[in-house]
Scaffold this motif. Structure first.
Motif, PDB file in Angstrom:
ATOM      1  N   UNK A 236       0.827  -1.216   0.000  1.00  0.00           N
ATOM      2  CA  UNK A 236       0.000   0.000   0.000  1.00  0.00           C
ATOM      3  C   UNK A 236       0.858   1.261   0.000  1.00  0.00           C
ATOM      4  N   UNK A 237       1.967   1.227  -0.736  1.00  0.00           N
ATOM      5  CA  UNK A 237       2.829   2.412  -0.792  1.00  0.00           C
ATOM      6  C   UNK A 237       1.986   3.596  -1.262  1.00  0.00           C
ATOM      7  N   UNK A 238       1.903   4.605  -0.413  1.00  0.00           N
ATOM      8  CA  UNK A 238       1.030   5.731  -0.721  1.00  0.00           C
ATOM      9  C   UNK A 238       1.695   7.039  -0.290  1.00  0.00           C
ATOM     10  N   UNK A 239       0.924   8.102  -0.285  1.00  0.00           N
ATOM     11  CA  UNK A 239       1.463   9.416   0.075  1.00  0.00           C
ATOM     12  C   UNK A 239       2.120   9.412   1.447  1.00  0.00           C
ATOM     13  N   UNK A 240       1.615   8.620   2.373  1.00  0.00           N
ATOM     14  CA  UNK A 240       2.183   8.576   3.725  1.00  0.00           C
ATOM     15  C   UNK A 240       3.623   8.104   3.698  1.00  0.00           C
TER      16      UNK A 240
ATOM     17  N   UNK B  60       5.824   8.589   1.370  1.00  0.00           N
ATOM     18  CA  UNK B  60       6.621   9.730   0.914  1.00  0.00           C
ATOM     19  C   UNK B  60       6.662  10.810   1.985  1.00  0.00           C
ATOM     20  N   UNK B  61       5.524  11.117   2.580  1.00  0.00           N
ATOM     21  CA  UNK B  61       5.475  12.157   3.611  1.00  0.00           C
ATOM     22  C   UNK B  61       6.360  11.813   4.803  1.00  0.00           C
ATOM     23  N   UNK B  62       6.343  10.546   5.230  1.00  0.00           N
ATOM     24  CA  UNK B  62       7.201  10.119   6.343  1.00  0.00           C
ATOM     25  C   UNK B  62       8.674  10.237   5.973  1.00  0.00           C
ATOM     26  N   UNK B  63       8.994   9.881   4.736  1.00  0.00           N
ATOM     27  CA  UNK B  63      10.378   9.988   4.283  1.00  0.00           C
ATOM     28  C   UNK B  63      10.826  11.452   4.247  1.00  0.00           C
ATOM     29  N   UNK B  64       9.989  12.319   3.723  1.00  0.00           N
ATOM     30  CA  UNK B  64      10.310  13.746   3.656  1.00  0.00           C
ATOM     31  C   UNK B  64      10.512  14.295   5.068  1.00  0.00           C
ATOM     32  N   UNK B  65       9.685  13.886   5.997  1.00  0.00           N
ATOM     33  CA  UNK B  65       9.843  14.301   7.400  1.00  0.00           C
ATOM     34  C   UNK B  65      11.202  13.850   7.938  1.00  0.00           C
ATOM     35  N   UNK B  66      11.589  12.631   7.638  1.00  0.00           N
ATOM     36  CA  UNK B  66      12.877  12.094   8.087  1.00  0.00           C
ATOM     37  C   UNK B  66      14.039  12.864   7.451  1.00  0.00           C
ATOM     38  N   UNK B  67      13.947  13.139   6.155  1.00  0.00           N
ATOM     39  CA  UNK B  67      14.984  13.915   5.473  1.00  0.00           C
ATOM     40  C   UNK B  67      15.103  15.292   6.106  1.00  0.00           C
TER      41      UNK B  67
ATOM     42  N   UNK C 208       9.371  22.635   3.478  1.00  0.00           N
ATOM     43  CA  UNK C 208       8.907  23.379   2.303  1.00  0.00           C
ATOM     44  C   UNK C 208       9.961  23.384   1.187  1.00  0.00           C
ATOM     45  N   UNK C 209      11.217  23.181   1.533  1.00  0.00           N
ATOM     46  CA  UNK C 209      12.273  23.096   0.518  1.00  0.00           C
ATOM     47  C   UNK C 209      12.274  21.741  -0.193  1.00  0.00           C
ATOM     48  N   UNK C 210      11.512  20.795   0.317  1.00  0.00           N
ATOM     49  CA  UNK C 210      11.486  19.440  -0.230  1.00  0.00           C
ATOM     50  C   UNK C 210      10.190  19.127  -0.968  1.00  0.00           C
ATOM     51  N   UNK C 211       9.346  20.125  -1.142  1.00  0.00           N
ATOM     52  CA  UNK C 211       8.034  19.912  -1.767  1.00  0.00           C
ATOM     53  C   UNK C 211       8.177  19.362  -3.191  1.00  0.00           C
ATOM     54  N   UNK C 212       9.083  19.919  -3.978  1.00  0.00           N
ATOM     55  CA  UNK C 212       9.265  19.452  -5.353  1.00  0.00           C
ATOM     56  C   UNK C 212       9.690  17.990  -5.394  1.00  0.00           C
ATOM     57  N   UNK C 213      10.601  17.626  -4.504  1.00  0.00           N
ATOM     58  CA  UNK C 213      11.071  16.233  -4.413  1.00  0.00           C
ATOM     59  C   UNK C 213       9.917  15.318  -4.014  1.00  0.00           C
ATOM     60  N   UNK C 214       9.149  15.752  -3.024  1.00  0.00           N
ATOM     61  CA  UNK C 214       7.996  14.982  -2.566  1.00  0.00           C
ATOM     62  C   UNK C 214       6.988  14.792  -3.695  1.00  0.00           C
ATOM     63  N   UNK C 215       6.667  15.860  -4.387  1.00  0.00           N
ATOM     64  CA  UNK C 215       5.694  15.777  -5.488  1.00  0.00           C
ATOM     65  C   UNK C 215       6.185  14.847  -6.594  1.00  0.00           C
ATOM     66  N   UNK C 216       7.490  14.914  -6.891  1.00  0.00           N
ATOM     67  CA  UNK C 216       8.054  14.059  -7.930  1.00  0.00           C
ATOM     68  C   UNK C 216       7.925  12.579  -7.540  1.00  0.00           C
ATOM     69  N   UNK C 217       8.199  12.251  -6.279  1.00  0.00           N
ATOM     70  CA  UNK C 217       8.073  10.861  -5.837  1.00  0.00           C
ATOM     71  C   UNK C 217       6.618  10.403  -5.892  1.00  0.00           C
TER      72      UNK C 217
ATOM     73  N   UNK D 209       3.785   6.716  -6.258  1.00  0.00           N
ATOM     74  CA  UNK D 209       2.455   6.536  -5.672  1.00  0.00           C
ATOM     75  C   UNK D 209       1.387   6.458  -6.749  1.00  0.00           C
ATOM     76  N   UNK D 210       1.577   7.174  -7.829  1.00  0.00           N
ATOM     77  CA  UNK D 210       0.577   7.206  -8.898  1.00  0.00           C
ATOM     78  C   UNK D 210       0.599   5.966  -9.797  1.00  0.00           C
TER      79      UNK D 210
END
Length: 180
Positions: free
Chosen positions: A55-59, A61-68, A77-86, A91-92
């Motif tokens: 069930x790899x989903x937005x969570x 990616x969001x958890x990973x971005x939080x860890x980064x 907010x500096x990682x939004x582009x990276x998050x959106x790309x993933x 996820x899509x």
């Protein structure tokens, strides 16, 4: 071995899998039955099941971005582009493709644990010969949106194991490699 898995590369660094170290002897007996009674399931000193997320989903990616953000002291907010790309590239994906992708990430970790074992002169046996549905049921993986992707047993072979003296049978270089 744990460090080799923990530090393993994965696409985008997401590590979309969970690692189960199976120590309980009664569970290993059940898993042996679900592994066509292969003896290394119960005879090896260590057993690891790498389970990919189903069930790899937005969570994820969001958890990973939080860890980064926390680890590298980078504002989220500096990682939004990276998050959106993933999210767009992983996820899509259709469910089957996404699950194949997460399983492949578990195999990357498997490769690292096999290399680490070899460098430490520890015997390792990667295994796909098991009933995935039975493993998922025995370990409760399906309830965690996980799937047993691959198993590896680790330990030192018995001195009386005649197979340790067999020559490796592999394709010769000229058949295996092509230089383009």
């Amino acid at each position: 071995m744990k460090e080799a898995i923990q530090l393993s590369a994965s696409s985008f660094g997401l590590q979309p899998y969970k690692v189960f170290i199976i120590e309980d002897e009664s569970i290993r007996e059940q898993l042996k039955a679900a592994s066509w009674n292969q003896p290394q399931i119960t005879e090896a000193s260590h057993m690891i099941v790498l389970a990919n997320m189903t069930d790899a989903n937005d969570t994820l990616v969001d958890d990973y971005i939080e860890n980064v953000s926390k680890t590298r002291h980078i504002p989220k907010e500096n990682l939004v582009g990276y998050s959106d790309m993933m999210k767009t590239n992983v996820v899509a994906l259709p469910t089957e493709a996404r699950n194949n992708w997460t399983a492949k990430q578990a195999y990357i970790a498997l490769g690292n644990v096999l290399s680490a074992a070899a460098s430490l002169h520890i015997d390792a046996c990667p295994m796909e010969g098991f009933d995935h549905a039975a493993y998922n049921s025995i370990l409760g993986l399906d309830k965690q949106n996980l799937n047993a992707a691959v198993v590896v047993t680790l330990g030192y072979r018995a001195e009386d194991d005649d197979t340790q003296h067999y020559k490796k049978v592999r394709k010769p270089e000229h058949e295996l490699f092509s230089i383009i």
